[in-house]
Design a protein around this motif. Structure first.
Motif, PDB file in Angstrom:
ATOM      1  N   ARG A 243       0.897  -1.234   0.089  1.00  0.00           N
ATOM      2  CA  ARG A 243      -0.154  -0.104   0.141  1.00  0.00           C
ATOM      3  C   ARG A 243       0.999   1.329  -0.009  1.00  0.00           C
ATOM      4  NH1 ARG A 243      -3.516  -3.203   3.222  1.00  0.00           N
ATOM      5  NH2 ARG A 243      -2.587  -2.770   5.133  1.00  0.00           N
ATOM      6  N   HIS A 244       1.963   1.011   0.766  1.00  0.00           N
ATOM      7  CA  HIS A 244       2.994   2.213   0.758  1.00  0.00           C
ATOM      8  C   HIS A 244       3.436   2.274  -0.548  1.00  0.00           C
ATOM      9  CE1 HIS A 244       5.947   5.364   2.255  1.00  0.00           C
ATOM     10  NE2 HIS A 244       6.749   4.451   1.875  1.00  0.00           N
ATOM     11  N   LEU A 245       3.880   1.468  -1.207  1.00  0.00           N
ATOM     12  CA  LEU A 245       4.524   1.548  -2.460  1.00  0.00           C
ATOM     13  C   LEU A 245       3.542   2.041  -3.747  1.00  0.00           C
ATOM     14  CD1 LEU A 245       6.934   0.585  -4.455  1.00  0.00           C
ATOM     15  CD2 LEU A 245       5.489  -1.518  -4.902  1.00  0.00           C
ATOM     16  N   GLU A 246       2.114   1.629  -3.435  1.00  0.00           N
ATOM     17  CA  GLU A 246       1.180   2.338  -4.387  1.00  0.00           C
ATOM     18  C   GLU A 246       0.967   3.672  -4.073  1.00  0.00           C
ATOM     19  OE1 GLU A 246      -2.764   1.980  -6.716  1.00  0.00           O
ATOM     20  OE2 GLU A 246      -0.894   0.910  -6.730  1.00  0.00           O
ATOM     21  N   GLY A 247       0.953   3.957  -2.849  1.00  0.00           N
ATOM     22  CA  GLY A 247       0.533   5.470  -2.519  1.00  0.00           C
ATOM     23  C   GLY A 247       1.400   6.607  -2.449  1.00  0.00           C
ATOM     24  N   SER A 248       2.736   5.909  -2.415  1.00  0.00           N
ATOM     25  CA  SER A 248       3.799   6.902  -2.177  1.00  0.00           C
ATOM     26  C   SER A 248       5.022   6.931  -3.152  1.00  0.00           C
ATOM     27  CB  SER A 248       4.545   7.042  -0.799  1.00  0.00           C
ATOM     28  OG  SER A 248       3.614   7.270   0.032  1.00  0.00           O
ATOM     29  N   HIS A 249       4.919   5.739  -4.086  1.00  0.00           N
ATOM     30  CA  HIS A 249       6.200   5.623  -4.796  1.00  0.00           C
ATOM     31  C   HIS A 249       5.722   4.991  -6.340  1.00  0.00           C
ATOM     32  CE1 HIS A 249       8.866   6.249  -1.777  1.00  0.00           C
ATOM     33  NE2 HIS A 249       8.045   5.351  -0.977  1.00  0.00           N
ATOM     34  N   ARG A 250       4.655   5.558  -6.712  1.00  0.00           N
ATOM     35  CA  ARG A 250       4.051   5.108  -8.145  1.00  0.00           C
ATOM     36  C   ARG A 250       5.281   5.327  -9.256  1.00  0.00           C
ATOM     37  NH1 ARG A 250       0.721   1.969  -9.140  1.00  0.00           N
ATOM     38  NH2 ARG A 250       0.765   2.579 -11.207  1.00  0.00           N
ATOM     39  N   ASP A 251       6.237   5.972  -8.995  1.00  0.00           N
ATOM     40  CA  ASP A 251       7.447   6.178  -9.981  1.00  0.00           C
ATOM     41  C   ASP A 251       7.939   4.712 -10.125  1.00  0.00           C
ATOM     42  OD1 ASP A 251       7.888   6.636  -7.430  1.00  0.00           O
ATOM     43  OD2 ASP A 251       9.805   7.631  -8.015  1.00  0.00           O
ATOM     44  N   VAL A 252       8.138   4.193  -8.827  1.00  0.00           N
ATOM     45  CA  VAL A 252       8.819   2.948  -8.550  1.00  0.00           C
ATOM     46  C   VAL A 252       7.966   1.855  -9.281  1.00  0.00           C
ATOM     47  CG1 VAL A 252       9.543   1.233  -7.213  1.00  0.00           C
ATOM     48  CG2 VAL A 252      10.073   3.441  -6.610  1.00  0.00           C
ATOM     49  N   VAL A 253       6.837   1.956  -9.227  1.00  0.00           N
ATOM     50  CA  VAL A 253       6.170   0.893 -10.055  1.00  0.00           C
ATOM     51  C   VAL A 253       6.066   1.097 -11.336  1.00  0.00           C
ATOM     52  CG1 VAL A 253       3.422   0.189 -10.220  1.00  0.00           C
ATOM     53  CG2 VAL A 253       4.360   0.792  -8.120  1.00  0.00           C
ATOM     54  N   GLY A 254       6.131   2.081 -11.868  1.00  0.00           N
ATOM     55  CA  GLY A 254       6.227   2.203 -13.239  1.00  0.00           C
ATOM     56  C   GLY A 254       7.730   1.829 -13.739  1.00  0.00           C
ATOM     57  N   LEU A 255       8.878   2.108 -13.102  1.00  0.00           N
ATOM     58  CA  LEU A 255       9.927   1.185 -13.510  1.00  0.00           C
ATOM     59  C   LEU A 255      10.032   0.068 -13.588  1.00  0.00           C
ATOM     60  CD1 LEU A 255      12.359   3.702 -11.328  1.00  0.00           C
ATOM     61  CD2 LEU A 255      11.999   3.820 -13.822  1.00  0.00           C
TER      62      LEU A 255
END
Length: 261
Positions: free
Chosen positions: A177-189
């Motif tokens: 949830r933290h990854l989704e909410g605060s690090h969308r750029d990381v998900v994109g990578l």
């Protein structure tokens, strides 16, 4: 020359995945076999490492009476555990675990010991209702079936008992949830690891275990689950962070690898 096959990433066994779902708890529904299709939400449920389950139901629930008046004091029942996705998705359940067996109402002494056995693993204020406004029942599992993105599997009781839940199973939802909410750029990578035909979809975090990261790609033609495997299984948060940075393509790790002998 033979066709080269793509090796599937390593993944937890079905028994390990089942133990992780049981450890997380999830949402439960209790059904009495051969009766109406009514799905009952237990006041509390807990699956033990041996595959038995402790269930609390209100004193006046009809299933209490059914167990009390059954010829052997047992009724056939199914406990269904739904493993919800860590973030809001079109399909909000990522796995289902069914425990089928015999449900028995415990006498006061047994109920007391049963409640104490749950407290050791899962302190929960609802256990204080046992013997007051709720009755304690035990489900002795005769069979277990797991259905998730990895497939559908029947799990033998010895395999369930000998397996361990994933070391990150109680933390992964908060992390994702933290990854989704605060690090969308990381998900994109992470999209660079996906098949080209999926890179245009909406990429969402789905699961995390010692073997890798799971993503769900929501696209116009449906939902697709993809596992991104780690270079090796990991059991500590330090190694987990290193593997996640490797998946993202952290420049520091690339420099570190070039400097290794």
């Amino acid at each position: 020359m033979g066709e080269t096959k793509t090796r599937r990433p390593a993944r937890p066994s079905a028994a390990e995945r089942a133990r992780s779902i049981a450890k997380r708890g999830g949402k439960a529904a209790l059904l009495q076999s051969g009766a109406s299709a009514e799905r009952v939400t237990p006041h509390l449920h807990h699956v033990h490492p041996d595959g038995t389950a402790t269930i609390l139901l209100p004193d006046d629930h009809p299933m209490i009476g059914a167990a009390w008046h059954a010829p052997r004091g047992e009724v056939a029942a199914v406990l269904e555990l739904a493993d919800p996705t860590p973030v809001r998705l079109r399909e909000p359940v990522r796995g289902l675990l069914w425990l089928t067996g015999w449900l028995r109402l415990l006498d006061p002494d047994e109920a007391h010991h049963e409640a104490l056995s749950v407290v050791d693993d899962r302190p929960d204020p609802r256990l204080l209702d046992a013997g007051h406004t709720a009755k304690v029942l035990r489900l002795e599992s005769a069979s277990m079936v797991l259905a998730d993105a990895e497939g559908t599997s029947s799990i033998e009781a010895p395999d369930f008992r000998s397996a361990n839940p994933d070391p990150f199973c109680t933390y992964e939802d908060a992390w994702l949830r933290h990854l989704e909410g605060s690090h969308r750029d990381v998900v994109g990578l992470l999209a660079r690891h996906l098949p080209e035909n999926l890179r245009g979809g909406h990429i969402r975090p789905l699961g995390l275990d010692r073997y890798g990261l799971r993503l769900r790609v929501e696209s116009a033609d449906g939902d697709h689950d993809v596992r991104l495997g780690f270079s090796q299984p990991t059991d500590t948060t330090e190694h987990l962070g290193r593997e996640l940075r490797r998946l993202v393509g952290c420049p520091f790790l690339a420099e570190q690898r070039r400097g290794e002998p």
